[in-house]
Enzyme design. Structure first.
Site, PDB file in Angstrom:
ATOM      1  N   HIS A 190       0.401  -1.474   0.362  1.00  0.00           N
ATOM      2  CA  HIS A 190      -0.363  -0.473  -0.164  1.00  0.00           C
ATOM      3  C   HIS A 190       0.681   1.274  -0.433  1.00  0.00           C
ATOM      4  O   HIS A 190       1.976   0.968   0.450  1.00  0.00           O
ATOM      5  CB  HIS A 190      -0.446  -0.051   1.404  1.00  0.00           C
ATOM      6  CG  HIS A 190      -1.737  -1.183   0.949  1.00  0.00           C
ATOM      7  ND1 HIS A 190      -2.021  -2.661   1.463  1.00  0.00           N
ATOM      8  CD2 HIS A 190      -3.466  -1.480   0.300  1.00  0.00           C
ATOM      9  CE1 HIS A 190      -3.170  -2.593   1.522  1.00  0.00           C
ATOM     10  NE2 HIS A 190      -3.621  -2.068   0.836  1.00  0.00           N
ATOM     11  N   LYS A 194      -0.556   4.284   4.062  1.00  0.00           N
ATOM     12  CA  LYS A 194      -1.962   4.023   5.259  1.00  0.00           C
ATOM     13  C   LYS A 194      -0.872   3.559   7.093  1.00  0.00           C
ATOM     14  O   LYS A 194       0.011   3.391   7.381  1.00  0.00           O
ATOM     15  CB  LYS A 194      -1.873   2.469   4.408  1.00  0.00           C
ATOM     16  CG  LYS A 194      -2.439   1.400   5.457  1.00  0.00           C
ATOM     17  CD  LYS A 194      -2.855   0.041   4.199  1.00  0.00           C
ATOM     18  CE  LYS A 194      -3.367  -0.621   4.954  1.00  0.00           C
ATOM     19  NZ  LYS A 194      -5.092  -0.117   4.952  1.00  0.00           N
TER      20      LYS A 194
END
Length: 300
Positions: A190, A194
């Site tokens: 990600h 995040k």
């Protein structure tokens, strides 16, 4: 052959029906009625659902708002602890807490679940369903959600993508078929902003794979050190963070002389927003209880 024969029989029946006197007129009337009913139903779906966006100032909250607008769905308001501080100024009312927010038909929650910002209180106050897409929730928060689902319908998923729902099913099937002959590792990547790791989606995949084995499996989160020989019951979990990656998940099965990899890549946040809006429409008029993307897939 059976399918083709059945299709031929239906086609023959249709030809006979519309070859009767006034058949062409009758056929046109039926088609027009079907089109009218479809458009009326579609219009009702587009205009009757109103939503509140929880976490409205975040990336996903903005994406949901944009897709709702393009779909003709009315955003009653948004709630975000950054209201009045964040530079984002939506074209709908924005509140810092739920106590000030008016009633909507459904809540779509992409917030970080900060203390004091309890979306469940709002949902139970107005008896409205909630789509919870937030990840990184604690055991206590999950318990609160379970309790609230006794009062209102709650749709919870760590990933709102239809493709991820299919990936879970495929990973579970593969684990059941391959069994102990293959080692399993789950890798996710990600963007560098995040907060939680591993991702909620990776944990969903872990649960799906574990459920396929008759014996207990242990998740190992990363490996480091000089004594990291893989144990038979392990399922490795690995998180990568960097750049602007929207979301990538891969379930790897390692056997003797062969490897199987099942993966999913999200190219943009739009797939998650679309899934959340689909989930919101699914919750309309549902009974209290817990729902997931599996319930939506089951209706397709």
């Amino acid at each position: 052959m059976g399918v083709h024969c059945e299709g031929f029989q239906r086609a023959t029946a249709d030809v006979r029906l519309f070859s009767l006197p006034f058949g062409r007129v009758r056929r046109r009337e039926i088609l027009c009625n079907k089109k009218h009913n479809f458009l009326r139903k579609h219009k009702e779906q587009r205009t009757t659902m109103t939503i509140l966006i929880s976490g409205a100032c975040g990336f996903m909250g903005r994406e949901v708002a944009a897709q709702a607008k393009s779909s003709g769905i009315d955003v009653v308001c948004g709630v975000d602890i950054a209201a009045g501080v964040a530079p984002y100024q939506p074209d709908f009312p924005l509140y810092a807490n739920y106590a000030d927010a008016p009633k909507a038909d459904v809540v779509i929650d992409f917030s970080n679940w900060k203390p004091g910002a309890n979306v469940l209180d709002y949902a139970m106050k107005y008896r409205v369903p909630v789509v919870i897409a937030s990840t990184g929730l604690t055991d206590e928060q999950l318990h609160q959600i379970a309790e609230a689902s006794k009062v209102v319908p709650i749709f919870r998923s760590g990933n709102m993508s239809l493709g991820i729902a299919l990936l879970r099913a495929l990973a579970k099937k593969a684990a059941g078929v391959l069994g102990d002959a293959f080692d399993v590792e789950i890798v996710e990547a990600h963007h560098n902003r995040k907060l939680d790791a591993p991702s909620g989606t990776a944990l969903m995949l872990l649960d799906a794979v574990k459920s396929a084995y008759p014996d207990e499996r242990e998740a190992v989160f990363g490996r480091h050190g000089r004594d990291c020989k893989r144990q038979h019951q392990e399922i490795g979990m690995h998180s990568l963070r960097g750049g602007t990656v929207t979301g990538e998940h891969e379930v790897c099965f390692f056997g003797t002389g062969e490897r199987i990899r099942i993966s999913h890549s999200a190219e943009n946040r739009g797939v998650f927003a679309a899934g959340a809006l689909r989930a919101a429409a699914f919750l309309m008029n549902r009974q209290p209880g817990m729902y997931s993307m599996d319930d939506v897939v089951g209706q397709l």
